[in-house]
Design an enzyme around this catalytic site. Structure first.
Site, PDB file in Angstrom:
ATOM      1  N   CYS A 167       0.817  -1.211   0.000  1.00 50.34           N
ATOM      2  CA  CYS A 167       0.000   0.000   0.000  1.00 50.34           C
ATOM      3  C   CYS A 167       0.854   1.266   0.000  1.00 50.34           C
ATOM      4  O   CYS A 167       0.992   1.931   1.037  1.00 50.34           O
ATOM      5  CB  CYS A 167      -0.980   0.024   1.157  1.00 50.34           C
ATOM      6  SG  CYS A 167      -2.234   1.289   0.860  1.00 50.34           S
ATOM      7  N   CYS A 345      -6.051   2.556  -4.456  1.00 51.62           N
ATOM      8  CA  CYS A 345      -5.559   3.156  -3.230  1.00 51.62           C
ATOM      9  C   CYS A 345      -6.569   4.209  -2.780  1.00 51.62           C
ATOM     10  O   CYS A 345      -6.623   5.298  -3.353  1.00 51.62           O
ATOM     11  CB  CYS A 345      -4.190   3.789  -3.529  1.00 51.62           C
ATOM     12  SG  CYS A 345      -3.247   4.038  -2.055  1.00 51.62           S
TER      13      CYS A 345
HETATM   14  C1  LIG Z   1      -0.946  -0.365   6.940  1.00 51.37           C
HETATM   15  C2  LIG Z   1      -1.460  -1.026   5.684  1.00 51.37           C
HETATM   16  C3  LIG Z   1      -2.446  -0.396   4.943  1.00 51.37           C
HETATM   17  C4  LIG Z   1      -2.937  -0.977   3.765  1.00 51.37           C
HETATM   18  N1  LIG Z   1      -3.938  -0.336   3.094  1.00 51.37           N
HETATM   19  C5  LIG Z   1      -4.476  -0.921   1.996  1.00 51.37           C
HETATM   20  C6  LIG Z   1      -5.597  -0.317   1.326  1.00 51.37           C
HETATM   21  O1  LIG Z   1      -6.101   0.727   1.731  1.00 51.37           O
HETATM   22  N2  LIG Z   1      -6.102  -0.943   0.226  1.00 51.37           N
HETATM   23  C7  LIG Z   1      -5.581  -2.116  -0.236  1.00 51.37           C
HETATM   24  O2  LIG Z   1      -6.107  -2.660  -1.206  1.00 51.37           O
HETATM   25  N3  LIG Z   1      -4.507  -2.712   0.375  1.00 51.37           N
HETATM   26  C8  LIG Z   1      -3.950  -2.151   1.477  1.00 51.37           C
HETATM   27  N4  LIG Z   1      -2.895  -2.760   2.131  1.00 51.37           N
HETATM   28  C9  LIG Z   1      -2.178  -3.877   1.470  1.00 51.37           C
HETATM   29  C10 LIG Z   1      -2.862  -5.235   1.604  1.00 51.37           C
HETATM   30  O3  LIG Z   1      -3.162  -5.520   2.948  1.00 51.37           O
HETATM   31  C11 LIG Z   1      -1.925  -6.307   1.029  1.00 51.37           C
HETATM   32  O4  LIG Z   1      -1.547  -5.925  -0.286  1.00 51.37           O
HETATM   33  C12 LIG Z   1      -2.605  -7.675   0.990  1.00 51.37           C
HETATM   34  O5  LIG Z   1      -2.908  -8.107   2.304  1.00 51.37           O
HETATM   35  C13 LIG Z   1      -1.704  -8.691   0.275  1.00 51.37           C
HETATM   36  O6  LIG Z   1      -2.231  -9.983   0.368  1.00 51.37           O
HETATM   37  P1  LIG Z   1      -1.259 -11.262   0.429  1.00 51.37           P
HETATM   38  O7  LIG Z   1      -2.152 -12.428   0.565  1.00 51.37           O
HETATM   39  O8  LIG Z   1      -0.261 -11.190  -0.643  1.00 51.37           O
HETATM   40  O9  LIG Z   1      -0.436 -11.068   1.811  1.00 51.37           O
HETATM   41  P2  LIG Z   1      -1.004 -11.108   3.285  1.00 51.37           P
HETATM   42  O10 LIG Z   1      -2.422 -10.665   3.328  1.00 51.37           O
HETATM   43  O11 LIG Z   1      -0.010 -10.352   4.101  1.00 51.37           O
HETATM   44  O12 LIG Z   1      -1.001 -12.647   3.698  1.00 51.37           O
HETATM   45  C14 LIG Z   1       0.147 -13.444   3.703  1.00 51.37           C
HETATM   46  C15 LIG Z   1      -0.167 -14.715   4.499  1.00 51.37           C
HETATM   47  O13 LIG Z   1       0.894 -15.656   4.306  1.00 51.37           O
HETATM   48  C16 LIG Z   1       1.208 -16.247   5.547  1.00 51.37           C
HETATM   49  N5  LIG Z   1       2.599 -16.701   5.514  1.00 51.37           N
HETATM   50  C17 LIG Z   1       3.720 -15.946   5.674  1.00 51.37           C
HETATM   51  N6  LIG Z   1       4.809 -16.730   5.619  1.00 51.37           N
HETATM   52  C18 LIG Z   1       4.379 -17.993   5.394  1.00 51.37           C
HETATM   53  C19 LIG Z   1       5.042 -19.240   5.245  1.00 51.37           C
HETATM   54  N7  LIG Z   1       6.366 -19.356   5.355  1.00 51.37           N
HETATM   55  N8  LIG Z   1       4.285 -20.352   5.034  1.00 51.37           N
HETATM   56  C20 LIG Z   1       2.935 -20.248   4.942  1.00 51.37           C
HETATM   57  N9  LIG Z   1       2.264 -19.100   5.089  1.00 51.37           N
HETATM   58  C21 LIG Z   1       2.980 -17.971   5.313  1.00 51.37           C
HETATM   59  C22 LIG Z   1       0.963 -15.121   6.560  1.00 51.37           C
HETATM   60  O14 LIG Z   1       0.773 -15.652   7.866  1.00 51.37           O
HETATM   61  C23 LIG Z   1      -0.272 -14.451   5.998  1.00 51.37           C
HETATM   62  O15 LIG Z   1      -1.462 -15.003   6.508  1.00 51.37           O
HETATM   63  C24 LIG Z   1      -2.406  -2.230   3.325  1.00 51.37           C
HETATM   64  C25 LIG Z   1      -1.425  -2.876   4.094  1.00 51.37           C
HETATM   65  C26 LIG Z   1      -0.968  -2.294   5.259  1.00 51.37           C
HETATM   66  C27 LIG Z   1       0.080  -3.016   6.092  1.00 51.37           C
END
Ligand SMILES: Cc1cc2nc3c(=O)[nH]c(=O)nc-3n(C[C@H](O)[C@H](O)[C@H](O)COP(=O)(O)OP(=O)(O)OC[C@H]3O[C@@H](n4cnc5c(N)ncnc54)[C@H](O)[C@@H]3O)c2cc1C
Length: 416
Positions: A167, A345
């Site tokens: 983000c 965003c």
């Molecule tokens: C402060 C903040 C504000 C944000 N604001 C926005 C917004 O306004 N709008 C928007 O669209 N997005 C926003 N985001 C971004 C959004 O949250 C992420 O882009 C999104 O969560 C990505 O999804 P993901 O599944 O790739 O990762 P995540 O949701 O982070 O999930 C990753 C998962 O993998 C697991 N994992 C990690 N390592 C391992 C491993 N070795 N083995 C198995 N599992 C593992 C973790 O436990 C977790 O559950 C924001 C993020 C933050 C931190």
């Protein structure tokens, strides 16, 4: 090398039960409940990270952004509650932290990215006291609101990390929400925004609109300044400034409030795997989201090496593409669906106002609504605080697809 036999095997293995992992696993099972899908996820809880900005601004309770993983795992999926420690694409298996192996026919990689708190000298010891806060951790976001409420004047300093980080709008969202709170309270503040990048936002028309918002609040911008050290008790932050000729110097800034966006990177087991590109992210084709070397592997979400904005909004568009391409491949066809780089965003420019930035690859502005996208709106605030959390928990994570088309901007006058 001797062949190894996995302790268990599944048709489709998903690494990570975050936004991407749950969206993709639920969608697969919703389309075909006979699939054998396993999700490897160590955490007890799933977090709605987009809500953490609002926790830091006192709008959401922290607990509203957290739900038990057990209640979100899609029906019919096998939950392997462990962490992956290595991927062995040559053997079609992953290794778990406890040493067991899990075989797969198809692998979907989405473990997110890591906040590297240790990369900034003194930060881990300072966080959560002396006015040093961050919305990038569930347990820290409430302290941001404590710091904003307790601010008695002086320097309020906000930082943005080098790209990529999740983000990219989040550091300035909390800056504007804090500035708005100070204004409403009649509290004077010297506002500073330190960015590692040379621009306020990566999409030029939105950058121009946001420069105006920053001007309105009187924010001092310090471009190409990267946070390198924090001394909490002395309330001093140190930045490395890069001049136009590449010359680097150290700059000190006293603070009364410091909101930090930490540098971020792919998890070590990804960086060390044959799946990674030179930067450590999973090397997938940016349209099909299929790995460039291993055709039975896909990646999406923050860990994918696609040049989009790392957001849950991007995941909402990526998950159906991965699902359709994988199901086509399982029927012996080539992947035909393309992710266009959509990212969104919702920029909280004040408590009650949002400028909704939506764009695709190459910074092309693509609004969903027939409205001027550079305007700060109350309706978009409602969307950010009410509609988007609902869409996340009840639609995206449950495997439903709402395909609301986004369009190239329709001749809206760009901000001057
Ligand atoms: C402060 C903040 C504000 C944000 N604001 C926005 C917004 O306004 N709008 C928007 O669209 N997005 C926003 N985001 C971004 C959004 O949250 C992420 O882009 C999104 O969560 C990505 O999804 P993901 O599944 O790739 O990762 P995540 O949701 O982070 O999930 C990753 C998962 O993998 C697991 N994992 C990690 N390592 C391992 C491993 N070795 N083995 C198995 N599992 C593992 C973790 O436990 C977790 O559950 C924001 C993020 C933050 C931190």
């Amino acid at each position: 090398m001797a062949a190894t036999f996995p302790s268990q095997g599944h048709q489709i293995v998903v690494i990570g039960g975050g936004a991407a992992g749950l969206a993709v696993a639920s969608r697969l099972l919703r389309l075909n409940n006979r699939l054998d899908v396993a999700v490897i996820e160590p955490a007890e809880f799933h977090y709605y990270q987009p809500g953490w900005t609002l926790v830091g601004a006192g709008v959401f309770a922290d607990t509203s952004t957290r739900r038990a993983m057990r209640g979100l795992m899609p029906m019919g999926a096998t939950w392997i509650q462990d962490a992956v420690s290595a991927i062995e694409p040559g053997h079609h298996q992953v290794v778990l932290a406890d040493g067991a192996t899990v075989g797969y026919d198809h692998l979907i990689v989405c473990p997110g990215i890591i906040c590297d708190w240790g990369a900034i000298d003194g930060l881990e010891a300072s966080l959560g006291q002396n006015g040093v806060c961050s919305n990038y951790r569930y347990d820290m976001a409430p302290y941001t609101w404590e710091c904003i409420q307790g601010f008695q004047g002086g320097n309020a300093v906000f930082t943005a990390a080098p790209m990529p980080f999740k983000c990219p709008g989040a550091p300035q969202k909390i800056l504007y929400l804090a500035a708005d709170h100070f204004q409403r309270k009649g509290q004077s503040a010297d506002l500073h925004y330190y960015l590692a990048t040379p621009v306020i936002f990566g999409v030029p028309p939105f950058a121009r609109a946001l420069e105006k918002v920053a001007d309105r609040y009187g924010v001092n911008r310090h471009y190409q300044h990267q946070l390198v050290a924090v001394d909490g008790p002395a309330r001093r932050a140190t930045f490395e400034a890069t001049a136009g000729d590449g010359q680097k110097t150290r700059v000190e800034q006293a603070f009364d409030l410091l909101h930090v966006t930490p540098p971020q990177r792919a998890p070590d087991f990804i960086r060390q795997s044959p799946l990674a590109n030179a930067a450590g992210f999973v090397d997938v084709d940016k349209f099909s989201l299929r790995h460039v070397k291993y055709p039975n592997i896909y990646a999406l979400g923050d860990v994918a090496a696609t040049p989009n904005s790392k957001t849950a909004g991007a995941v909402r568009q990526q998950a159906p593409v991965v699902v359709k391409n994988l199901l086509a491949q399982m029927r012996g066809k080539e992947p035909t669906h393309r992710y266009d780089g959509y990212g969104t965003c919702p920029l909280t420019t004040a408590n009650g106002k949002v400028m909704l930035a939506e764009f695709v690859y190459d910074g092309v502005v693509t609004p969903t609504f027939p409205l001027d996208p550079y305007v700060e709106r109350r309706s978009m605030w409602w969307m950010k605080t009410s509609l988007l959390p609902f869409l996340y928990w009840e639609i995206m994570l449950r495997g439903y697809e709402i395909n609301v088309p986004h369009h190239r901007a329709r001749n809206y006058p760009e901000p001057a």
